[in-house]
Design a protein around this motif. Sequence first.
Motif, PDB file in Angstrom:
ATOM      1  N   UNK A 210       0.811  -1.214   0.000  1.00  0.00           N
ATOM      2  CA  UNK A 210       0.000   0.000   0.000  1.00  0.00           C
ATOM      3  C   UNK A 210       0.849   1.272   0.000  1.00  0.00           C
ATOM      4  N   UNK A 211       2.006   1.216  -0.631  1.00  0.00           N
ATOM      5  CA  UNK A 211       2.872   2.391  -0.755  1.00  0.00           C
ATOM      6  C   UNK A 211       2.698   3.079  -2.109  1.00  0.00           C
ATOM      7  N   UNK A 212       1.852   2.503  -2.970  1.00  0.00           N
ATOM      8  CA  UNK A 212       1.744   3.013  -4.342  1.00  0.00           C
ATOM      9  C   UNK A 212       1.407   4.493  -4.408  1.00  0.00           C
ATOM     10  N   UNK A 213       0.406   4.911  -3.655  1.00  0.00           N
ATOM     11  CA  UNK A 213      -0.035   6.316  -3.714  1.00  0.00           C
ATOM     12  C   UNK A 213       1.071   7.238  -3.187  1.00  0.00           C
ATOM     13  N   UNK A 214       1.700   6.836  -2.095  1.00  0.00           N
ATOM     14  CA  UNK A 214       2.791   7.651  -1.523  1.00  0.00           C
ATOM     15  C   UNK A 214       3.963   7.717  -2.502  1.00  0.00           C
ATOM     16  N   UNK A 215       4.257   6.597  -3.142  1.00  0.00           N
ATOM     17  CA  UNK A 215       5.356   6.588  -4.116  1.00  0.00           C
ATOM     18  C   UNK A 215       5.035   7.475  -5.318  1.00  0.00           C
ATOM     19  N   UNK A 216       3.771   7.485  -5.721  1.00  0.00           N
ATOM     20  CA  UNK A 216       3.387   8.342  -6.847  1.00  0.00           C
ATOM     21  C   UNK A 216       3.526   9.812  -6.456  1.00  0.00           C
ATOM     22  N   UNK A 217       3.109  10.158  -5.258  1.00  0.00           N
ATOM     23  CA  UNK A 217       3.251  11.550  -4.823  1.00  0.00           C
ATOM     24  C   UNK A 217       4.733  11.954  -4.820  1.00  0.00           C
ATOM     25  N   UNK A 218       5.581  11.077  -4.317  1.00  0.00           N
ATOM     26  CA  UNK A 218       7.018  11.383  -4.287  1.00  0.00           C
ATOM     27  C   UNK A 218       7.577  11.494  -5.712  1.00  0.00           C
ATOM     28  N   UNK A 219       7.087  10.640  -6.623  1.00  0.00           N
ATOM     29  CA  UNK A 219       7.575  10.674  -8.010  1.00  0.00           C
ATOM     30  C   UNK A 219       7.094  11.918  -8.743  1.00  0.00           C
ATOM     31  N   UNK A 220       5.869  12.363  -8.442  1.00  0.00           N
ATOM     32  CA  UNK A 220       5.373  13.622  -9.017  1.00  0.00           C
ATOM     33  C   UNK A 220       6.318  14.759  -8.633  1.00  0.00           C
ATOM     34  N   UNK A 221       6.753  14.743  -7.384  1.00  0.00           N
ATOM     35  CA  UNK A 221       7.671  15.789  -6.922  1.00  0.00           C
ATOM     36  C   UNK A 221       9.032  15.693  -7.594  1.00  0.00           C
ATOM     37  N   UNK A 222       9.354  14.507  -8.091  1.00  0.00           N
ATOM     38  CA  UNK A 222      10.606  14.334  -8.846  1.00  0.00           C
ATOM     39  C   UNK A 222      10.410  14.653 -10.328  1.00  0.00           C
ATOM     40  N   UNK A 223       9.203  15.086 -10.708  1.00  0.00           N
ATOM     41  CA  UNK A 223       8.960  15.498 -12.088  1.00  0.00           C
ATOM     42  C   UNK A 223       8.364  14.425 -12.981  1.00  0.00           C
ATOM     43  N   UNK A 224       8.001  13.270 -12.421  1.00  0.00           N
ATOM     44  CA  UNK A 224       7.404  12.211 -13.254  1.00  0.00           C
ATOM     45  C   UNK A 224       5.947  12.587 -13.556  1.00  0.00           C
ATOM     46  N   UNK A 225       5.578  12.469 -14.826  1.00  0.00           N
ATOM     47  CA  UNK A 225       4.201  12.812 -15.196  1.00  0.00           C
ATOM     48  C   UNK A 225       3.520  11.670 -15.967  1.00  0.00           C
ATOM     49  N   UNK A 226       4.060  10.454 -15.816  1.00  0.00           N
ATOM     50  CA  UNK A 226       3.459   9.272 -16.452  1.00  0.00           C
ATOM     51  C   UNK A 226       3.501   8.108 -15.463  1.00  0.00           C
ATOM     52  N   UNK A 227       2.357   7.450 -15.280  1.00  0.00           N
ATOM     53  CA  UNK A 227       2.282   6.335 -14.339  1.00  0.00           C
ATOM     54  C   UNK A 227       1.497   5.189 -14.954  1.00  0.00           C
ATOM     55  N   UNK A 228       2.008   3.969 -14.773  1.00  0.00           N
ATOM     56  CA  UNK A 228       1.241   2.779 -15.127  1.00  0.00           C
ATOM     57  C   UNK A 228       0.308   2.490 -13.963  1.00  0.00           C
ATOM     58  N   UNK A 229      -0.974   2.341 -14.243  1.00  0.00           N
ATOM     59  CA  UNK A 229      -1.938   2.013 -13.193  1.00  0.00           C
ATOM     60  C   UNK A 229      -2.905   0.967 -13.740  1.00  0.00           C
ATOM     61  N   UNK A 230      -3.610   0.310 -12.825  1.00  0.00           N
ATOM     62  CA  UNK A 230      -4.473  -0.787 -13.240  1.00  0.00           C
ATOM     63  C   UNK A 230      -5.870  -0.588 -12.631  1.00  0.00           C
ATOM     64  N   UNK A 231      -6.877  -0.552 -13.493  1.00  0.00           N
ATOM     65  CA  UNK A 231      -8.250  -0.398 -13.013  1.00  0.00           C
ATOM     66  C   UNK A 231      -8.574  -1.521 -12.038  1.00  0.00           C
ATOM     67  N   UNK A 232      -9.166  -1.182 -10.920  1.00  0.00           N
ATOM     68  CA  UNK A 232      -9.509  -2.186  -9.927  1.00  0.00           C
ATOM     69  C   UNK A 232      -8.305  -2.672  -9.133  1.00  0.00           C
ATOM     70  N   UNK A 233      -7.131  -2.108  -9.403  1.00  0.00           N
ATOM     71  CA  UNK A 233      -5.920  -2.552  -8.697  1.00  0.00           C
ATOM     72  C   UNK A 233      -5.556  -3.995  -9.024  1.00  0.00           C
ATOM     73  N   UNK A 234      -6.026  -4.462 -10.192  1.00  0.00           N
ATOM     74  CA  UNK A 234      -5.744  -5.843 -10.600  1.00  0.00           C
ATOM     75  C   UNK A 234      -4.263  -5.998 -10.876  1.00  0.00           C
ATOM     76  N   UNK A 235      -3.789  -7.232 -10.810  1.00  0.00           N
ATOM     77  CA  UNK A 235      -2.473  -7.490 -11.349  1.00  0.00           C
ATOM     78  C   UNK A 235      -1.509  -8.197 -10.451  1.00  0.00           C
ATOM     79  N   UNK A 236      -0.339  -8.393 -11.021  1.00  0.00           N
ATOM     80  CA  UNK A 236       0.721  -9.116 -10.340  1.00  0.00           C
ATOM     81  C   UNK A 236       1.424  -9.981 -11.345  1.00  0.00           C
TER      82      UNK A 236
END
Length: 296
Positions: A210-236
């Motif tokens: 459950x660090x995904x959202x926090x990691x995305x916020x930190x990456x936004x601050x590093x200038x990242x503007x593209x993220x792979x995400x999965x509807x329903x949080x499916x995957x693995x």
Amino acid sequence: SLPKNVTLIEVGPRDGLQNEKNNIPTEVKLSFIQALHDAGIKEMELTSFVSPKWVPQMKDAQEIVQRVRKNGRQLVLTPNKKGIHAAINAGAESLAVFVGVSDTFNQKNINCSTSESVTALRPLIQQVKQDGHYVRACISTAFHCPYEGFIRPEQTVALCRQFVEMGVDELSVADTDGMANPLASHSLFSNLKTQFPEVLITAHFHDTRKMGIANIYASLQAGVDRFDTSAGGLGGCPFSPGATGNVATEDVLYLLQSLHIETGIDLTGICLAVDEVAPYLSRPIETAMYQLYKRE
Ligand code: HMG
Ligand code: MG
């Protein structure tokens, strides 16, 4: 400062479904993909051209590519020559190759070492680039490997550099087993953004802890503007034991909306897309925004 616009690359039909035990009918996958496009998704991983013995869920890759309504950038995963040729013959325009920084992971995932993968992919990538295809390189175990433990950032940067030099358009840098944290994410992505300004840089977080959202916020601050995400949080990944789904598209959208960042994607539309596939899955959808949507 944070970016004003962000692109979400939807990986639900590929990363999301590849590990699902139930056989999902091709029709359902196509409805899922169409609903994701209807929600405003412009870039999506549709499927993988891999061995049906290794990943049975992706065995309808050719049919998916041939029958999908063309919309935006539609990527397919291709691990090797056979996969690249099959994808192009089916009509795929945008290819995603994938390699692990960790040798052990690469061995388990695609049955050869990292350097064997790189050596085999180099001439193939140069050829498909010449032919006008878009190529993204998915870099697995960029932070941590389920078999080898923590990965040194210099190793990840060095592998990324090899793909940049081959002329790929995009790097999708992945926290395969959900072991990244905001500090490590900020540090690695700041580094990649500075070192490789000539390619698109995308962050791919699995949400095991459950660090995904926090990691995305930190990456936004590093200038990242593209993220792979999965509807329903499916995957693995089937070859990353215990790894759960990608960070959920609908939950990331909620974060981005609260930051006044534009995506062009409709949150309810993503939940409607999840409705298309949810009845066929072997597990319930537990993301925050999908559950709220179901209660309304
Ligand atoms: P192999 O067994 O080493 O391949 O598999 P081979 O070259 O020895 O061939 C064995 C058989 O596979 C032959 O068929 C080949 O024709 C066939 P047979 O003669 O036995 O009938 N074959 C293929 N069939 C279809 N498509 C192909 C292909 N290549 C060979 N492309 C292979 C090598 C890579 C195929 C296998 O290891 C494989 O399919 N692995 C699956 C990898 C996979 O899909 N992993 C999940 C995606 S990566 C991921 O999830 C991580 C990511 O999300 C980022 C992150 O989170 O880290 C991207
Ligand atoms: Mg993944």
